[in-house]
Design a protein around this motif. Structure first.
Motif, PDB file in Angstrom:
ATOM      1  N   ASP A 148      16.226 -39.937  41.826  1.00 61.01           N
ATOM      2  CA  ASP A 148      16.499 -39.852  40.614  1.00 61.01           C
ATOM      3  C   ASP A 148      16.362 -38.867  40.729  1.00 61.01           C
ATOM      4  O   ASP A 148      15.210 -37.943  40.585  1.00 61.01           O
ATOM      5  N   GLU A 150      16.138 -36.544  37.622  1.00 59.71           N
ATOM      6  CA  GLU A 150      14.299 -35.803  36.505  1.00 59.71           C
ATOM      7  C   GLU A 150      14.074 -36.400  37.729  1.00 59.71           C
ATOM      8  O   GLU A 150      12.053 -35.320  37.661  1.00 59.71           O
ATOM      9  N   GLU A 219      13.766 -44.477  33.264  1.00 56.62           N
ATOM     10  CA  GLU A 219      12.849 -42.820  33.626  1.00 56.62           C
ATOM     11  C   GLU A 219      11.526 -43.171  33.533  1.00 56.62           C
ATOM     12  O   GLU A 219      10.009 -42.013  34.608  1.00 56.62           O
TER      13      GLU A 219
HETATM   14 MG    MG Z   1      17.943 -40.043  36.277  1.00 57.55          MG
END
Ligand code: MG
Length: 384
Positions: A148, A150, A219
């Motif tokens: 991912d 981030e 997230e």
């Molecule tokens: Mg993401």
């Protein structure tokens, strides 16, 4: 380290992350070798990938979607069913598992990869949302590398730092296609509008999650588990340009951020090259033409899914699993035209309100919660 290529199993190889993983592997044929492929339903594309890369171990989750034996390379074996997909994660000849499956279906594959001592390049965030309490104790240091964007950014900002000096994680959010809209305008959103993400090219499930901001809630829970940071020290900031991929604030007031072009091949490649860096799969970031970068607080009143996910994370236990299951059903129903856009958060909220949260004790318990919550969400969709 030996010079033998890393042997990779790509679970979810026909989806967006999976195809981009194969693109990275094609750029580094002497460093990366694809040895196993799995797909949910796209049997034909899976067979084409297997032929092109001469991969002998493949699996399809949904048995009727399995490719014909003639379509596979000579000597290839195709397993069918969820267990066959999970089995690829622990094959002896696999070094790295790229888990790019969609939804809670990825949980068992993450578990199998970690138990078998494989490096887990994790794109399936739902694994951690649902089962973070059980998965993280299975992961040795450096074994689980986030894909991912981030979390890859935060992971890289934390390299060489001690956990004790971390004051806060800042997760950036693009804000999705409906940034600045109000609640009443959201009710009329069409599938086509919701699938038109302004910055990132992704699969349909995560694109809808980005439009509702549920993705940022998932997230946040993912970051909590991955980095062992409490929810009061994880902040979300809307950054429409998606150039800063996330930041870490340290106790001395320093803030480290990770910038780059918005292309998932960068974090995918990093999860495979770590701790090394290889030449970029994308053109470089040209700072002089970027213009201004903006940052603003998220709108939790309009984007109720984000507020619900943060509540689920803070409450913990089995509530995130129930929330995630309801969201998967609601998003699928929205994509199929059976539920309105704001119906997604209504379904999620009702399932969460009715759920009796328990401490997380086993994978079987989480699967039970997942199945019950899906059933209930399905009833709510049918009645909507
Ligand atoms: Mg993401």
């Amino acid at each position: 380290m030996s010079n033998a290529p890393l042997r990779i199993a790509v679970l979810g190889s026909t989806g967006s992350i999976g195809r981009q993983t194969l693109d990275i592997a094609a750029r580094y044929p002497d460093r990366l070798r694809i040895v196993a492929l799995a797909a949910n339903r796209s049997g034909e594309l899976l067979a084409a990938q297997a032929r092109e890369l001469d991969v002998r171990c493949v699996a399809v989750c949904d048995p009727p979607c399995a490719p014909r034996a003639d379509d596979l390379p000579d000597g290839a074996y195709c397993g069918t069913g969820p267990e066959a997909v999970v089995a690829l994660a622990s094959f002896d000849e696999v070094d790295v598992v790229v888990n790019a499956l969609v939804g809670a279906a990825g949980l068992r594959a993450s578990e199998a990869a970690l138990r078998a001592g494989k490096r887990l390049a994790l794109a399936n965030k739902e694994s951690l949302v649902v089962g973070g309490d059980l998965l993280m104790p299975l992961a040795a240091p450096g074994q689980l590398i986030p894909v991912d964007s981030e979390h890859s950014a935060i992971f890289q900002c934390l390299l060489g730092e001690s956990g004790a000096s971390v004051a806060r994680l800042w997760l950036t959010a693009s804000g999705g296609p409906f940034r600045g809209w109000d609640r009443s305008a959201l009710a009329a959103v069409t599938v086509e509008q919701a699938l038109a993400h302004p910055r990132w090219t992704m699969g349909p499930k995560i694109t809808i999650d980005s439009a509702t901001l549920m993705n940022k809630g998932l997230e946040t829970i993912e970051a909590h588990h991955l980095f062992g940071v409490g929810y009061d020290r994880i902040s979300i900031v809307v950054h429409a340009q998606s150039t800063v991929h996330s930041l870490v604030e340290f106790s001395d007031g320093s803030v480290k951020g990770h910038l780059g072009v918005a292309d998932m091949r960068v974090p995918i490649q990093y999860a495979l090259s770590h701790p090394d860096r290889w030449d970029a799969p994308v053109p470089p970031l040209e700072l002089t033409t970027l213009g201004s970068l903006t940052f603003e607080a998220p709108d939790l009143e309009t984007f109720r899914c984000l507020a619900l996910a943060l509540h689920a994370g803070r409450t913990g236990g089995t509530l995130p699993a129930a929330m995630n299951a309801a969201n998967e059903v609601a998003v699928a129903a929205f994509l199929a035209g059976r539920l309105g856009f704001t119906g997604i958060d209504s379904v999620v909220e009702t399932v969460m309100n009715e759920h009796g949260t328990e401490r997380v004790e086993s994978f079987e318990q989480l699967e039970r919660v997942d199945a019950q919550s899906r059933r209930r969400a399905g009833e709510l969709v049918a009645a909507s």
